[in-house]
Design a protein around this motif. Structure first.
Motif, PDB file in Angstrom:
ATOM      1  N   ILE A 203       0.918  -1.326  -0.147  1.00 48.47           N
ATOM      2  CA  ILE A 203       0.090   0.122  -0.007  1.00 48.47           C
ATOM      3  C   ILE A 203       0.838   1.320  -0.102  1.00 48.47           C
ATOM      4  CG2 ILE A 203      -1.686   1.360   1.433  1.00 48.47           C
ATOM      5  CD1 ILE A 203      -2.919  -1.270   2.433  1.00 48.47           C
ATOM      6  N   SER A 204       1.991   1.130   0.905  1.00 48.87           N
ATOM      7  CA  SER A 204       2.842   2.413   0.800  1.00 48.87           C
ATOM      8  C   SER A 204       3.275   2.751  -0.591  1.00 48.87           C
ATOM      9  CB  SER A 204       4.039   1.999   2.078  1.00 48.87           C
ATOM     10  OG  SER A 204       4.890   1.181   1.667  1.00 48.87           O
ATOM     11  N   VAL A 205       3.940   1.603  -1.210  1.00 50.56           N
ATOM     12  CA  VAL A 205       4.832   1.830  -2.426  1.00 50.56           C
ATOM     13  C   VAL A 205       3.431   2.321  -3.446  1.00 50.56           C
ATOM     14  CG1 VAL A 205       5.762   0.826  -4.451  1.00 50.56           C
ATOM     15  CG2 VAL A 205       6.495   0.082  -2.066  1.00 50.56           C
ATOM     16  N   ALA A 206       2.396   1.632  -3.693  1.00 52.91           N
ATOM     17  CA  ALA A 206       1.341   2.224  -4.586  1.00 52.91           C
ATOM     18  C   ALA A 206       0.994   3.585  -4.188  1.00 52.91           C
ATOM     19  CB  ALA A 206       0.167   1.006  -4.465  1.00 52.91           C
ATOM     20  N   PHE A 207       0.438   4.136  -3.163  1.00 52.70           N
ATOM     21  CA  PHE A 207       0.024   5.256  -2.833  1.00 52.70           C
ATOM     22  C   PHE A 207       1.149   5.939  -3.031  1.00 52.70           C
ATOM     23  CE2 PHE A 207      -3.613   3.016  -1.177  1.00 52.70           C
ATOM     24  CZ  PHE A 207      -4.647   3.885  -1.519  1.00 52.70           C
TER      25      PHE A 207
ATOM     26  N   TYR B 261       6.109   8.780   3.352  1.00 52.34           N
ATOM     27  CA  TYR B 261       7.450   9.230   3.219  1.00 52.34           C
ATOM     28  C   TYR B 261       8.012   8.506   1.960  1.00 52.34           C
ATOM     29  CZ  TYR B 261       7.294  10.083   8.425  1.00 52.34           C
ATOM     30  OH  TYR B 261       7.077  10.693   9.565  1.00 52.34           O
ATOM     31  N   ASN B 262       7.373   7.777   1.400  1.00 53.75           N
ATOM     32  CA  ASN B 262       7.689   6.859   0.102  1.00 53.75           C
ATOM     33  C   ASN B 262       7.631   7.997  -0.863  1.00 53.75           C
ATOM     34  OD1 ASN B 262       8.836   4.677   1.332  1.00 53.75           O
ATOM     35  ND2 ASN B 262       6.917   3.395   0.839  1.00 53.75           N
ATOM     36  N   ALA B 263       6.446   8.654  -0.885  1.00 55.98           N
ATOM     37  CA  ALA B 263       5.938   9.598  -2.087  1.00 55.98           C
ATOM     38  C   ALA B 263       7.251  10.773  -2.206  1.00 55.98           C
ATOM     39  CB  ALA B 263       4.953  10.427  -1.304  1.00 55.98           C
ATOM     40  N   ASP B 264       7.966  11.033  -1.110  1.00 54.57           N
ATOM     41  CA  ASP B 264       8.969  12.085  -0.971  1.00 54.57           C
ATOM     42  C   ASP B 264      10.147  11.387  -1.904  1.00 54.57           C
ATOM     43  OD1 ASP B 264       8.081  14.259  -0.119  1.00 54.57           O
ATOM     44  OD2 ASP B 264       9.031  14.098   1.989  1.00 54.57           O
ATOM     45  N   ILE B 265      10.433  10.189  -1.432  1.00 50.03           N
ATOM     46  CA  ILE B 265      11.211   9.456  -1.886  1.00 50.03           C
ATOM     47  C   ILE B 265      11.257   9.194  -3.698  1.00 50.03           C
ATOM     48  CG2 ILE B 265      12.599   7.320  -2.282  1.00 50.03           C
ATOM     49  CD1 ILE B 265      11.887   6.801   0.788  1.00 50.03           C
ATOM     50  N   PHE B 266       9.784   9.011  -4.100  1.00 46.40           N
ATOM     51  CA  PHE B 266       9.815   8.590  -5.450  1.00 46.40           C
ATOM     52  C   PHE B 266       9.725  10.048  -6.236  1.00 46.40           C
ATOM     53  CE2 PHE B 266       7.290   4.996  -3.736  1.00 46.40           C
ATOM     54  CZ  PHE B 266       8.083   3.951  -4.225  1.00 46.40           C
ATOM     55  N   ARG B 267       9.349  11.178  -5.428  1.00 45.60           N
ATOM     56  CA  ARG B 267       9.494  12.464  -6.150  1.00 45.60           C
ATOM     57  C   ARG B 267      10.779  12.838  -6.395  1.00 45.60           C
ATOM     58  NH1 ARG B 267       5.332  14.619  -3.311  1.00 45.60           N
ATOM     59  NH2 ARG B 267       6.817  15.238  -1.591  1.00 45.60           N
ATOM     60  N   ALA B 268      11.569  12.595  -5.510  1.00 50.46           N
ATOM     61  CA  ALA B 268      13.176  12.991  -5.856  1.00 50.46           C
ATOM     62  C   ALA B 268      13.703  12.139  -6.906  1.00 50.46           C
ATOM     63  CB  ALA B 268      14.016  12.667  -4.446  1.00 50.46           C
ATOM     64  N   CYS B 269      13.280  10.847  -6.842  1.00 51.54           N
ATOM     65  CA  CYS B 269      13.676   9.783  -8.093  1.00 51.54           C
ATOM     66  C   CYS B 269      13.394  10.169  -9.203  1.00 51.54           C
ATOM     67  CB  CYS B 269      13.578   8.335  -7.559  1.00 51.54           C
ATOM     68  SG  CYS B 269      14.521   7.925  -5.988  1.00 51.54           S
ATOM     69  N   LEU B 270      11.900  10.691  -9.250  1.00 52.85           N
ATOM     70  CA  LEU B 270      11.531  10.872 -10.597  1.00 52.85           C
ATOM     71  C   LEU B 270      12.084  12.492 -11.446  1.00 52.85           C
ATOM     72  CD1 LEU B 270       7.547  10.556  -9.784  1.00 52.85           C
ATOM     73  CD2 LEU B 270       8.831   9.300 -11.632  1.00 52.85           C
ATOM     74  N   LYS B 271      12.606  13.322 -10.310  1.00 49.62           N
ATOM     75  CA  LYS B 271      13.071  14.489 -11.034  1.00 49.62           C
ATOM     76  C   LYS B 271      14.577  14.025 -11.069  1.00 49.62           C
ATOM     77  CE  LYS B 271      10.825  17.818  -7.703  1.00 49.62           C
ATOM     78  NZ  LYS B 271      11.067  18.738  -6.486  1.00 49.62           N
ATOM     79  N   GLY B 272      15.177  12.847 -10.735  1.00 46.92           N
ATOM     80  CA  GLY B 272      16.284  12.855 -11.142  1.00 46.92           C
ATOM     81  C   GLY B 272      16.540  11.799 -12.417  1.00 46.92           C
TER      82      GLY B 272
END
Length: 218
Positions: free
Chosen positions: A32-36, A102-113
């Motif tokens: 759930i944390s990864v999907a959301f 918390y995972n959303a912040d990680i994914f957002r940074a990785c998407l920008k990268g």
């Protein structure tokens, strides 16, 4: 009073059941944390402000308030608005959404990268915006995010202990049930801590294998 660990093997089945439930909760809440988390990150970066601003506000709310308070709000609040979920699923959902922020912040940074050249190359091949995200940008961001999301999953595993306050069967509640019959808190809490540590070691080993495979792909 002396310690007596000889009582622990008699309750091995109860403790083992707690371990299995803890692992199941971790897997479900982690999914759930990864999907959301991906959904929040993609919407906040590529969606309209009407959708992205409220989502980011909700994410900050989850990161800025205690997990236990959130679980109480889910557990008691949902029933008041007519949403009747079993305690197990309420706990899994609350835990998953907490870590989705918390995972959303990680994914957002990785998407920008992700290199912008990837988007340009995909567009030149005729892929639309959605297809470019699905087939090129998001998969690469996921590979980059794996180590950090894996660390969050290990923390999530340990936070499953909080669900014991809702009466959800997991390792801590299983230990408490054994303690209520034997009056041996140190022995069973120590055993529960050891079991958590062993499961953590297994998760770290699996994540290290996944990380090596990701590096080989990249």
């Amino acid at each position: 009073m002396s310690f007596d660990f000889s009582v622990v093997p008699s309750y091995a089945q109860i403790l083992w059941t707690g371990v299995l439930w803890t692992i199941l909760i971790t897997v479900l809440a982690g999914a759930i944390s990864v999907a959301f988390g991906i959904g929040i990150a993609v919407t906040s970066m590529y969606g309209s402000k009407i959708a992205s601003v409220p989502l980011r506000g909700v994410a900050f709310l989850f990161m800025g308030t205690p997990l236990l308070l959130q679980l109480y709000l889910f557990y008691y609040g949902l029933s008041q608005v007519g949403i009747m979920l079993p305690a197990f699923w309420t706990g899994v959902l609350g835990l998953g959404l907490h870590y989705a922020a918390y995972n959303a912040d990680i994914f957002r940074a990785c998407l920008k990268g992700v290199d912008t050249g990837q988007t340009e190359a995909a567009r030149s091949l005729g892929f639309g915006r959605g297809a470019t995200l699905r087939h090129f940008i998001i998969p690469q961001a996921l590979l980059t995010a794996l180590p950090q999301v894996g660390n969050n999953s290990i923390i999530l595993l340990k936070d499953t202990a909080v669900l014991s306050v809702l009466g959800i069967t997991e390792l801590v509640l299983s230990a408490q049930r054994a303690i209520s019959e034997t009056y041996r808190p140190f022995e069973f809490y120590f055993t529960a801590a050891l079991l958590y540590y062993l499961v953590n070691l297994a998760m770290e080993y699996l994540l290290s294998i996944a990380a090596r495979k990701v590096e080989a792909i990249r």
